[in-house]
Design a protein around this motif. Sequence first.
Motif, short mmCIF file in Angstrom:
data_model
loop_
_atom_site.label_atom_id
_atom_site.label_comp_id
_atom_site.label_asym_id
_atom_site.label_seq_id
_atom_site.Cartn_x
_atom_site.Cartn_y
_atom_site.Cartn_z
N LEU A 165 0.58 -1.04 -2.59
CA LEU A 165 -0.80 -0.60 -2.38
C LEU A 165 -1.73 -1.44 -3.23
CD1 LEU A 165 -0.21 3.26 -2.70
CD2 LEU A 165 -0.21 1.87 -0.60
N GLY A 166 -2.69 -2.08 -2.57
CA GLY A 166 -3.65 -2.90 -3.29
C GLY A 166 -5.08 -2.42 -3.09
N GLY A 167 -5.25 -1.28 -2.43
CA GLY A 167 -6.57 -0.73 -2.15
C GLY A 167 -6.43 0.32 -1.06
N THR A 168 -7.57 0.90 -0.67
CA THR A 168 -7.52 1.95 0.35
C THR A 168 -7.94 1.45 1.73
OG1 THR A 168 -9.76 2.66 -0.23
CG2 THR A 168 -7.92 3.79 -1.32
N ALA A 169 -8.54 0.28 1.82
CA ALA A 169 -8.98 -0.26 3.11
C ALA A 169 -7.81 -0.87 3.86
CB ALA A 169 -10.06 -1.32 2.89
N ALA A 170 -7.86 -0.77 5.18
CA ALA A 170 -6.82 -1.40 6.01
C ALA A 170 -6.69 -2.87 5.62
CB ALA A 170 -7.18 -1.27 7.48
N GLY A 171 -5.46 -3.34 5.54
CA GLY A 171 -5.20 -4.72 5.15
C GLY A 171 -5.00 -4.93 3.67
N THR A 172 -5.18 -3.86 2.87
CA THR A 172 -4.98 -3.98 1.42
C THR A 172 -3.70 -3.28 0.97
OG1 THR A 172 -6.30 -2.02 0.90
CG2 THR A 172 -7.45 -4.15 0.97
N TYR A 173 -2.92 -2.80 1.92
CA TYR A 173 -1.63 -2.17 1.63
C TYR A 173 -0.65 -2.54 2.73
CZ TYR A 173 -3.81 1.28 4.72
OH TYR A 173 -4.46 1.89 5.76
N ASP A 174 0.65 -2.48 2.41
CA ASP A 174 1.69 -2.82 3.37
C ASP A 174 1.76 -1.80 4.49
OD1 ASP A 174 2.51 -5.00 1.83
OD2 ASP A 174 4.08 -3.88 0.82
N THR A 175 2.11 -2.28 5.70
CA THR A 175 2.32 -1.38 6.82
C THR A 175 3.63 -1.72 7.53
OG1 THR A 175 1.04 -2.74 8.35
CG2 THR A 175 -0.14 -0.98 7.22
N LEU A 176 4.25 -0.70 8.08
CA LEU A 176 5.45 -0.83 8.88
C LEU A 176 5.20 -0.10 10.19
CD1 LEU A 176 8.48 -1.55 9.26
CD2 LEU A 176 9.01 0.60 8.10
N THR A 177 5.24 -0.83 11.30
CA THR A 177 5.01 -0.24 12.62
C THR A 177 6.32 -0.33 13.41
OG1 THR A 177 2.70 -0.92 12.58
CG2 THR A 177 3.63 -0.36 14.72
N VAL A 178 6.73 0.79 13.97
CA VAL A 178 7.97 0.86 14.75
C VAL A 178 7.63 1.42 16.12
CG1 VAL A 178 10.31 1.81 14.84
CG2 VAL A 178 9.28 1.27 12.63
N SER A 179 7.98 0.67 17.19
CA SER A 179 7.62 1.13 18.53
C SER A 179 8.52 2.26 19.01
CB SER A 179 7.67 -0.03 19.54
OG SER A 179 8.99 -0.48 19.72
N GLY A 180 9.72 2.36 18.45
CA GLY A 180 10.66 3.42 18.84
C GLY A 180 10.66 4.53 17.83
N THR A 181 11.82 5.05 17.53
CA THR A 181 11.99 6.15 16.59
C THR A 181 12.46 5.64 15.25
OG1 THR A 181 12.53 7.69 18.36
CG2 THR A 181 13.26 8.31 16.17
N SER A 182 11.90 6.20 14.17
CA SER A 182 12.31 5.86 12.81
C SER A 182 13.12 7.02 12.24
CB SER A 182 11.10 5.63 11.91
OG SER A 182 10.37 4.53 12.34
N LYS A 183 14.30 6.71 11.72
CA LYS A 183 15.11 7.69 11.01
C LYS A 183 15.12 7.26 9.55
CE LYS A 183 17.93 8.70 15.00
NZ LYS A 183 19.27 8.66 15.60
N LEU A 184 14.48 8.07 8.71
CA LEU A 184 14.25 7.66 7.32
C LEU A 184 15.07 8.50 6.36
CD1 LEU A 184 10.36 7.40 7.51
CD2 LEU A 184 12.03 5.61 7.93
N SER A 185 15.95 7.85 5.64
CA SER A 185 16.69 8.46 4.53
C SER A 185 16.50 7.50 3.36
CB SER A 185 18.17 8.58 4.87
OG SER A 185 18.38 9.42 5.96
N GLY A 186 17.13 7.77 2.25
CA GLY A 186 17.04 6.83 1.14
C GLY A 186 15.81 7.02 0.30
N THR A 187 15.25 5.90 -0.16
CA THR A 187 14.17 5.93 -1.15
C THR A 187 12.90 5.29 -0.61
OG1 THR A 187 15.82 5.72 -2.91
CG2 THR A 187 13.55 5.12 -3.48
N LEU A 188 11.78 5.95 -0.86
CA LEU A 188 10.47 5.36 -0.61
C LEU A 188 9.94 4.93 -1.97
CD1 LEU A 188 7.97 4.63 1.06
CD2 LEU A 188 7.19 6.99 0.72
N GLN A 189 9.75 3.61 -2.14
CA GLN A 189 9.28 3.05 -3.41
C GLN A 189 7.86 2.55 -3.19
OE1 GLN A 189 11.06 -0.70 -4.46
NE2 GLN A 189 11.02 -0.18 -6.62
N VAL A 190 6.90 3.19 -3.83
CA VAL A 190 5.49 2.82 -3.70
C VAL A 190 5.04 2.23 -5.02
CG1 VAL A 190 3.15 3.63 -3.22
CG2 VAL A 190 5.10 4.66 -2.03
N SER A 191 4.44 1.04 -4.95
CA SER A 191 3.94 0.40 -6.16
C SER A 191 2.55 -0.18 -5.90
CB SER A 191 4.89 -0.70 -6.63
OG SER A 191 5.04 -1.69 -5.64
#
Length: 142
Positions: free
Chosen positions: A74-100
Amino acid sequence: TIGVSGGVSGGVLPTLTTSPGGFTMDGGKLGGSGKIVGTVVINAGTVAPGFSPGALTVEGDLTLGPAATLAIELGGTAAGTYDTLTVSGTSKLSGTLQVSSYNGFQPAPTDTFGPTIESSIVTPSIPSSFAWGFPVGTAAVT
């Protein structure tokens, strides 16, 4: 088998096309900006969209196993200032979310970012004292 369309330029994969069986990673790091076409399964390792910041797109399904980490900067609150992940199908999320944060950004308690993950999301079970919260742009949560 992984095929690259458009070549690699400065570490950026414009399009990464997987074999019909998809792409499975059992360790290491999948990072950068661009597009992956096909099913992606990360059993172990790190998915790190972008180059501070950036966007990674999966045209297919994405599974992050219990030993996988999704690293979002995260480098700010405006679009384009933080990372994004777009998935066209289904996301199955386990594990760790690391936000820095990067570039000295310090988020306020009321700041919102989103969507940083845009997909239909299948979440792991969590204790009843917690709740999942997803931005309005998320298609479905199960």
